[in-house]
Motif scaffolding. Structure first.
Motif, PDB file in Angstrom:
ATOM      1  N   GLY A 173     -10.664 -36.011 -27.804  1.00 23.18           N
ATOM      2  CA  GLY A 173     -11.149 -34.883 -27.017  1.00 23.18           C
ATOM      3  C   GLY A 173     -10.323 -33.787 -27.240  1.00 23.18           C
ATOM      4  N   SER A 174     -10.347 -32.749 -26.807  1.00 21.56           N
ATOM      5  CA  SER A 174      -9.848 -31.399 -26.799  1.00 21.56           C
ATOM      6  C   SER A 174      -9.752 -30.466 -25.760  1.00 21.56           C
ATOM      7  N   VAL A 175      -8.923 -29.471 -25.830  1.00 19.99           N
ATOM      8  CA  VAL A 175      -8.933 -28.509 -24.762  1.00 19.99           C
ATOM      9  C   VAL A 175      -9.186 -27.044 -25.832  1.00 19.99           C
ATOM     10  N   ARG A 176     -10.161 -26.372 -25.319  1.00 22.50           N
ATOM     11  CA  ARG A 176     -10.128 -24.866 -25.950  1.00 22.50           C
ATOM     12  C   ARG A 176     -10.354 -23.805 -25.179  1.00 22.50           C
ATOM     13  N   GLN A 177     -10.015 -22.593 -25.458  1.00 18.09           N
ATOM     14  CA  GLN A 177     -10.543 -21.384 -24.910  1.00 18.09           C
ATOM     15  C   GLN A 177     -11.920 -21.259 -25.085  1.00 18.09           C
ATOM     16  N   VAL A 178     -12.533 -20.711 -23.808  1.00 17.88           N
ATOM     17  CA  VAL A 178     -13.858 -20.107 -23.977  1.00 17.88           C
ATOM     18  C   VAL A 178     -14.156 -18.752 -22.959  1.00 17.88           C
ATOM     19  N   ARG A 179     -15.085 -18.156 -23.136  1.00 23.00           N
ATOM     20  CA  ARG A 179     -15.384 -17.286 -21.989  1.00 23.00           C
ATOM     21  C   ARG A 179     -16.857 -17.391 -21.828  1.00 23.00           C
ATOM     22  N   VAL A 180     -17.382 -16.880 -20.839  1.00 28.59           N
ATOM     23  CA  VAL A 180     -18.632 -16.824 -20.284  1.00 28.59           C
ATOM     24  C   VAL A 180     -19.317 -15.724 -21.103  1.00 28.59           C
ATOM     25  N   ASP A 181     -20.387 -16.065 -22.064  1.00 23.06           N
ATOM     26  CA  ASP A 181     -21.308 -15.489 -22.590  1.00 23.06           C
ATOM     27  C   ASP A 181     -22.461 -14.662 -21.746  1.00 23.06           C
ATOM     28  N   VAL A 182     -21.853 -13.434 -21.462  1.00 19.62           N
ATOM     29  CA  VAL A 182     -22.816 -12.600 -20.341  1.00 19.62           C
ATOM     30  C   VAL A 182     -24.176 -12.164 -21.033  1.00 19.62           C
ATOM     31  N   LEU A 183     -24.302 -12.298 -22.502  1.00 17.77           N
ATOM     32  CA  LEU A 183     -25.395 -11.886 -23.069  1.00 17.77           C
ATOM     33  C   LEU A 183     -26.376 -12.896 -23.292  1.00 17.77           C
ATOM     34  N   ALA A 184     -26.044 -14.202 -23.140  1.00 23.78           N
ATOM     35  CA  ALA A 184     -26.998 -15.338 -23.393  1.00 23.78           C
ATOM     36  C   ALA A 184     -28.153 -15.236 -22.290  1.00 23.78           C
ATOM     37  N   ASN A 185     -29.281 -15.811 -22.739  1.00 25.74           N
ATOM     38  CA  ASN A 185     -30.549 -16.033 -22.010  1.00 25.74           C
ATOM     39  C   ASN A 185     -30.182 -16.961 -20.811  1.00 25.74           C
ATOM     40  N   SER A 186     -29.287 -18.118 -21.284  1.00 28.61           N
ATOM     41  CA  SER A 186     -29.123 -18.977 -20.180  1.00 28.61           C
ATOM     42  C   SER A 186     -27.466 -19.163 -20.121  1.00 28.61           C
ATOM     43  N   PRO A 187     -27.052 -19.517 -19.094  1.00 24.34           N
ATOM     44  CA  PRO A 187     -25.664 -19.843 -19.033  1.00 24.34           C
ATOM     45  C   PRO A 187     -25.027 -20.571 -20.028  1.00 24.34           C
ATOM     46  N   GLY A 188     -23.897 -20.124 -20.750  1.00 22.50           N
ATOM     47  CA  GLY A 188     -23.289 -20.619 -21.578  1.00 22.50           C
ATOM     48  C   GLY A 188     -21.781 -19.943 -22.050  1.00 22.50           C
ATOM     49  N   TYR A 189     -21.057 -20.763 -22.918  1.00 27.33           N
ATOM     50  CA  TYR A 189     -19.868 -20.046 -23.044  1.00 27.33           C
ATOM     51  C   TYR A 189     -19.656 -19.920 -24.493  1.00 27.33           C
ATOM     52  N   THR A 190     -18.823 -18.774 -25.014  1.00 33.55           N
ATOM     53  CA  THR A 190     -18.693 -18.701 -26.144  1.00 33.55           C
ATOM     54  C   THR A 190     -17.068 -19.210 -26.529  1.00 33.55           C
ATOM     55  N   PRO A 191     -17.202 -20.120 -27.587  1.00 31.59           N
ATOM     56  CA  PRO A 191     -15.970 -20.581 -28.048  1.00 31.59           C
ATOM     57  C   PRO A 191     -14.900 -20.006 -28.453  1.00 31.59           C
ATOM     58  N   GLY A 192     -13.706 -20.355 -28.201  1.00 27.53           N
ATOM     59  CA  GLY A 192     -12.496 -19.740 -28.742  1.00 27.53           C
ATOM     60  C   GLY A 192     -11.584 -20.528 -29.624  1.00 27.53           C
ATOM     61  N   ARG A 193     -10.231 -20.359 -29.624  1.00 30.51           N
ATOM     62  CA  ARG A 193      -9.477 -21.439 -30.477  1.00 30.51           C
ATOM     63  C   ARG A 193      -9.411 -22.892 -29.702  1.00 30.51           C
ATOM     64  N   VAL A 194      -9.245 -23.798 -30.478  1.00 35.35           N
ATOM     65  CA  VAL A 194      -8.801 -24.975 -30.055  1.00 35.35           C
ATOM     66  C   VAL A 194      -7.308 -25.100 -29.583  1.00 35.35           C
ATOM     67  N   LEU A 195      -6.907 -25.219 -28.360  1.00 34.05           N
ATOM     68  CA  LEU A 195      -5.412 -25.294 -28.036  1.00 34.05           C
ATOM     69  C   LEU A 195      -4.863 -26.735 -28.303  1.00 34.05           C
ATOM     70  N   MET A 196      -5.663 -27.692 -28.158  1.00 39.75           N
ATOM     71  CA  MET A 196      -5.141 -28.968 -28.760  1.00 39.75           C
ATOM     72  C   MET A 196      -6.120 -30.057 -28.516  1.00 39.75           C
ATOM     73  N   ARG A 197      -5.828 -31.180 -29.451  1.00 39.92           N
ATOM     74  CA  ARG A 197      -6.683 -32.465 -29.705  1.00 39.92           C
ATOM     75  C   ARG A 197      -6.015 -33.584 -29.388  1.00 39.92           C
ATOM     76  N   ALA A 198      -6.877 -34.534 -28.870  1.00 40.02           N
ATOM     77  CA  ALA A 198      -6.122 -35.689 -28.460  1.00 40.02           C
ATOM     78  C   ALA A 198      -6.868 -36.787 -28.930  1.00 40.02           C
ATOM     79  N   HIS A 199      -6.358 -38.144 -29.034  1.00 40.25           N
ATOM     80  CA  HIS A 199      -7.073 -39.192 -29.673  1.00 40.25           C
ATOM     81  C   HIS A 199      -6.272 -40.464 -29.006  1.00 40.25           C
TER      82      HIS A 199
END
Length: 96
Positions: A55-81
């Motif tokens: 799994g992972s945790v990453r920064q995202v932000r709402v993509d306000v320009l998308a035709n349907s709801p979605g997120y624009t990915p940012g950097r991965v803060l951590m990975r886990a296994h």
């Protein structure tokens, strides 16, 4: 300061997406704080079947320009296994 492909500042409106996958099962979500996302990631690992999981945790932000709801990915803060031999979760730093 984290930026997206368009150079926009991500920190000001960042959300935190978490996701866990194991044997074709998965769980994911979005939180407004990294500590909450990390806690939900840990809980999701506990609900996954035995065996390999990641799994992972990453920064995202709402993509306000998308035709349907979605997120624009940012950097991965951590990975886990899941480390089967140790019976523990292993956390690794993400992108800097």
């Amino acid at each position: 300061m984290a930026t997206l492909h368009d150079g926009a500042d991500l920190a000001a409106d960042a959300l935190y997406a978490w996701a866990v996958n194991a044997h074709g099962r998965g769980a994911c979500g979005v939180a407004d704080r990294p500590d909450i996302a990390t806690g939900r990631l840990k809980s999701a690992f506990a609900s996954m079947p035995d065996g390999p999981a990641s799994g992972s945790v990453r920064q995202v932000r709402v993509d306000v320009l998308a035709n349907s709801p979605g997120y624009t990915p940012g950097r991965v803060l951590m990975r886990a296994h899941r480390d089967e031999s140790a019976g523990a979760l292993v956390f690794e730093a993400g992108e800097r």
